[in-house]
Write an enzyme that holds these catalytic residues in place. Structure first.
Site, PDB file in Angstrom:
ATOM      1  N   GLN A  44       7.502  -8.495  -4.308  1.00 35.58           N
ATOM      2  CA  GLN A  44       6.921  -7.021  -4.562  1.00 35.58           C
ATOM      3  C   GLN A  44       7.707  -6.395  -5.751  1.00 35.58           C
ATOM      4  O   GLN A  44       7.366  -5.402  -6.050  1.00 35.58           O
ATOM      5  CB  GLN A  44       7.005  -6.349  -3.266  1.00 35.58           C
ATOM      6  CG  GLN A  44       6.130  -6.577  -2.175  1.00 35.58           C
ATOM      7  CD  GLN A  44       4.920  -6.700  -2.655  1.00 35.58           C
ATOM      8  OE1 GLN A  44       4.332  -5.599  -3.343  1.00 35.58           O
ATOM      9  NE2 GLN A  44       3.825  -7.204  -1.869  1.00 35.58           N
ATOM     10  N   CYS A  51       1.946  -8.503   7.393  1.00 36.11           N
ATOM     11  CA  CYS A  51       2.606  -9.635   7.563  1.00 36.11           C
ATOM     12  C   CYS A  51       4.249  -9.511   7.695  1.00 36.11           C
ATOM     13  O   CYS A  51       5.081 -10.177   7.130  1.00 36.11           O
ATOM     14  CB  CYS A  51       2.469 -10.602   6.617  1.00 36.11           C
ATOM     15  SG  CYS A  51       0.809 -11.168   6.314  1.00 36.11           S
ATOM     16  N   LYS A  58       0.576 -11.117  -7.956  1.00 39.43           N
ATOM     17  CA  LYS A  58       1.085  -9.597  -7.635  1.00 39.43           C
ATOM     18  C   LYS A  58       1.837  -9.067  -8.661  1.00 39.43           C
ATOM     19  O   LYS A  58       2.110  -7.900  -8.723  1.00 39.43           O
ATOM     20  CB  LYS A  58       2.239  -9.584  -6.413  1.00 39.43           C
ATOM     21  CG  LYS A  58       1.631 -10.137  -5.220  1.00 39.43           C
ATOM     22  CD  LYS A  58       2.836  -9.888  -3.934  1.00 39.43           C
ATOM     23  CE  LYS A  58       2.289 -10.804  -2.738  1.00 39.43           C
ATOM     24  NZ  LYS A  58       1.157 -10.109  -2.141  1.00 39.43           N
ATOM     25  N   HIS A  61       8.617 -10.027   5.140  1.00 44.51           N
ATOM     26  CA  HIS A  61       7.634 -10.499   5.026  1.00 44.51           C
ATOM     27  C   HIS A  61       7.653 -11.772   5.934  1.00 44.51           C
ATOM     28  O   HIS A  61       8.681 -12.409   5.735  1.00 44.51           O
ATOM     29  CB  HIS A  61       7.035 -10.658   3.742  1.00 44.51           C
ATOM     30  CG  HIS A  61       5.619 -11.090   3.574  1.00 44.51           C
ATOM     31  ND1 HIS A  61       5.215 -12.518   3.712  1.00 44.51           N
ATOM     32  CD2 HIS A  61       4.553 -10.519   3.346  1.00 44.51           C
ATOM     33  CE1 HIS A  61       3.769 -12.384   3.728  1.00 44.51           C
ATOM     34  NE2 HIS A  61       3.380 -11.218   3.303  1.00 44.51           N
ATOM     35  N   ASP A  79      13.464 -12.750  -2.274  1.00 43.18           N
ATOM     36  CA  ASP A  79      11.904 -12.847  -2.421  1.00 43.18           C
ATOM     37  C   ASP A  79      11.613 -11.744  -3.169  1.00 43.18           C
ATOM     38  O   ASP A  79      11.815 -10.392  -2.772  1.00 43.18           O
ATOM     39  CB  ASP A  79      11.421 -12.458  -1.000  1.00 43.18           C
ATOM     40  CG  ASP A  79      10.069 -12.183  -0.989  1.00 43.18           C
ATOM     41  OD1 ASP A  79       9.503 -12.007  -1.953  1.00 43.18           O
ATOM     42  OD2 ASP A  79       9.551 -12.172   0.333  1.00 43.18           O
TER      43      ASP A  79
HETATM   44  C1  PLP Z   1       7.411  -9.170   0.288  1.00 44.90           C
HETATM   45  C2  PLP Z   1       6.528 -10.462   0.175  1.00 44.90           C
HETATM   46  N1  PLP Z   1       6.984 -11.702   0.138  1.00 44.90           N
HETATM   47  C3  PLP Z   1       6.171 -12.844   0.258  1.00 44.90           C
HETATM   48  C4  PLP Z   1       4.710 -12.662   0.139  1.00 44.90           C
HETATM   49  C5  PLP Z   1       4.026 -13.873   0.027  1.00 44.90           C
HETATM   50  O1  PLP Z   1       3.564 -13.867  -1.178  1.00 44.90           O
HETATM   51  P1  PLP Z   1       2.382 -14.908  -1.505  1.00 44.90           P
HETATM   52  O2  PLP Z   1       1.166 -14.622  -0.596  1.00 44.90           O
HETATM   53  O3  PLP Z   1       2.005 -14.570  -2.816  1.00 44.90           O
HETATM   54  O4  PLP Z   1       2.955 -16.324  -1.409  1.00 44.90           O
HETATM   55  C6  PLP Z   1       4.192 -11.293  -0.039  1.00 44.90           C
HETATM   56  C7  PLP Z   1       2.919 -11.185  -0.059  1.00 44.90           C
HETATM   57  O5  PLP Z   1       2.358  -9.989   0.166  1.00 44.90           O
HETATM   58  C8  PLP Z   1       5.256 -10.459   0.243  1.00 44.90           C
HETATM   59  O6  PLP Z   1       4.693  -9.091   0.176  1.00 44.90           O
END
Ligand code: PLP
Length: 423
Positions: free
Chosen positions: A220, A381, A243, A140, A217
């Site tokens: 998800q 993204c 999430k 992402h 990260d």
């Molecule tokens: C794999 C992954 N990493 C990071 C993020 C960023 O999360 P946040 O916008 O809650 O900081 C997302 C958000 O969709 C994501 O899907």
């Protein structure tokens, strides 16, 4: 049984353990799901963007504001003490849920994005030009752009671990990328586009054999599985409350105590210091060192309520339900003429990204919405991943444990409707 024994038995606490898996009852816990959208019942299939909140979470935040609200760690009055207890209680709840060794390894932040920026900022202070961070093709932007900012600032290199067509990491190439001067491997646990669940424990093992720490990260992952940071043996793990059925504005960075202790502060301000004079400042230990200013303590309370809620669900039943939904959804979507599903990893979470011949993803999203089916369209993204597959955008249906087969049928029917309108 004597009367006294009978009374004692009746007064005994309910045996603890998960509640029986009852999808109708679970759906009733999420009031937002029970509504009509564009004249049809809502089918919310955009859970990877943000998950819906059970009443228990909504009420926990309202109750906190109704009864306990005061700033934390600052005053000695009763409300401040209750608020501080609730905030630190939430930290302990998170610690237990992810099996961190200590609450000092649990930092409350705004979410995954802020956590990765904090790490990139902090680690980058000690790196020099040419030092390398390894990412993967399926990241992402939250786990790409902070490293690009660091590249601009400090001249570091970014290397990328490739994936195969199914959307699985090419681990054969990993050891070569971990050679010096690699300083960190930063990768996602679960892909937000493909649903791929990466074998984090194995990857961490390989990275540690090369002396490279690993940042995961987990944005998800947390909605689909129980995560144990000690079992994964990762160095950092971050996730977002919203999430995983908790509120927006709150997230967590887990870091091994020694790593966090070595990191410089991220922002300066109140509550992250020991002593301040105009000449110098001594910083507090983690986690306070990284929590400058007033934190989202009500959000932390809501996050703890989300964990309570998840903890009360039968994790085995949850996983079986999600995997059965995924199999059913793949079956239904594979039967749609002209539909191409992106990502076929052997181990994956219930996320389905697809394209349909002759229908632009954005038009697909609009037409599905007409039928009450909420999905995400676009690049999610993850533009480098879109580039890998040679597509500008996909439609993504991302499922949660409260979704049903009926909603999958409605998705498939709505795709047919969109094809009829546009193809
Ligand atoms: C794999 C992954 N990493 C990071 C993020 C960023 O999360 P946040 O916008 O809650 O900081 C997302 C958000 O969709 C994501 O899907």
């Amino acid at each position: 049984m004597t009367l006294a024994a009978e009374i004692a038995a009746a007064d005994a606490p309910e045996p603890s353990g998960p509640r029986p898996w009852d999808l109708d009852a679970i759906r009733r816990d999420f009031p937002i799901l029970n509504q009509q959208v564009n004249g049809a019942p809502l089918a919310y299939l955009d859970n990877a963007a943000t998950a819906q909140k059970p009443t228990a979470v909504i009420e926990s935040i309202a109750d906190f504001y109704r009864h306990d609200n005061a700033n934390v760690h600052r005053a000695v009055h009763a409300l401040a003490e209750r608020a501080t207890l609730a905030y630190e209680g939430a930290r302990e709840r998170v610690r237990g849920w992810i099996n961190a060794r200590s609450v000092s390894e649990v930092v409350f932040l705004r979410g995954t994005t802020e956590a990765i920026n904090l790490i990139a900022h902090g680690l980058g202070q000690g790196w020099s030009a040419g030092d390398r961070v390894v990412l993967t093709q399926m990241e992402h932007h939250a786990n790409i752009v902070p490293w690009q900012l660091l590249r601009e600032r400090a001249g570091i290199d970014i290397a990328v671990l490739p994936i195969n067509d199914a959307g699985e990491l090419d681990l054969a190439g990993l050891p070569r990328l971990l050679a010096p001067p690699t300083r960190l491997l930063a990768l996602t646990h679960v892909s937000n586009v493909l649903g791929t669940v990466n074998p984090i424990a194995d990857i961490v093992h390989i990275a540690h054999e090369h002396g490279v720490p690993v940042l995961v990260d987990g944005a998800q992952a947390m909605a689909h599985q129980r995560v144990d940071v000690q079992a994964l043996d990762c160095d950092f793990y971050c996730f977002s409350g919203h999430k995983m059925f908790g509120p927006t504005g709150i997230g967590v960075l887990y870091g091994r105590q020694a790593h966090l202790a070595a990191l410089p502060p991220w922002q300066g301000g109140g509550e992250m210091i020991r002593r301040v004079t105009f000449e110098r400042v001594r910083f507090a230990d983690p986690p306070q060192r990284f929590e400058a200013g007033t934190q989202d303590f009500a959000g932390a309370v809501g996050l703890a309520a989300a964990i309570d809620y998840l903890d009360n669900l039968d994790q085995g039943a949850l996983a079986r339900h999600e995997q059965s939904l995924l199999r059913y959804a793949v079956e239904r979507l594979d039967a749609v003429p002209g539909l191409r599903l992106i990502g076929r990893a052997a181990h994956r979470a219930p996320v389905l990204s697809f394209l349909v011949d002759g229908v632009h993803a954005h038009d697909m999203g609009t037409l599905l919405d007409r039928k009450g089916v909420a999905v995400r369209t676009g690049h999610h993204c993850a533009m480098p991943l879109m580039d890998f597959y040679g597509v500008p955008a996909t439609t993504r249906a991302s499922l949660a444990f409260y979704n049903t087969r009926d909603e999958i049928d409605r998705l498939a029917d709505a795709i047919d409707y969109a094809r009829g309108v546009l193809a």
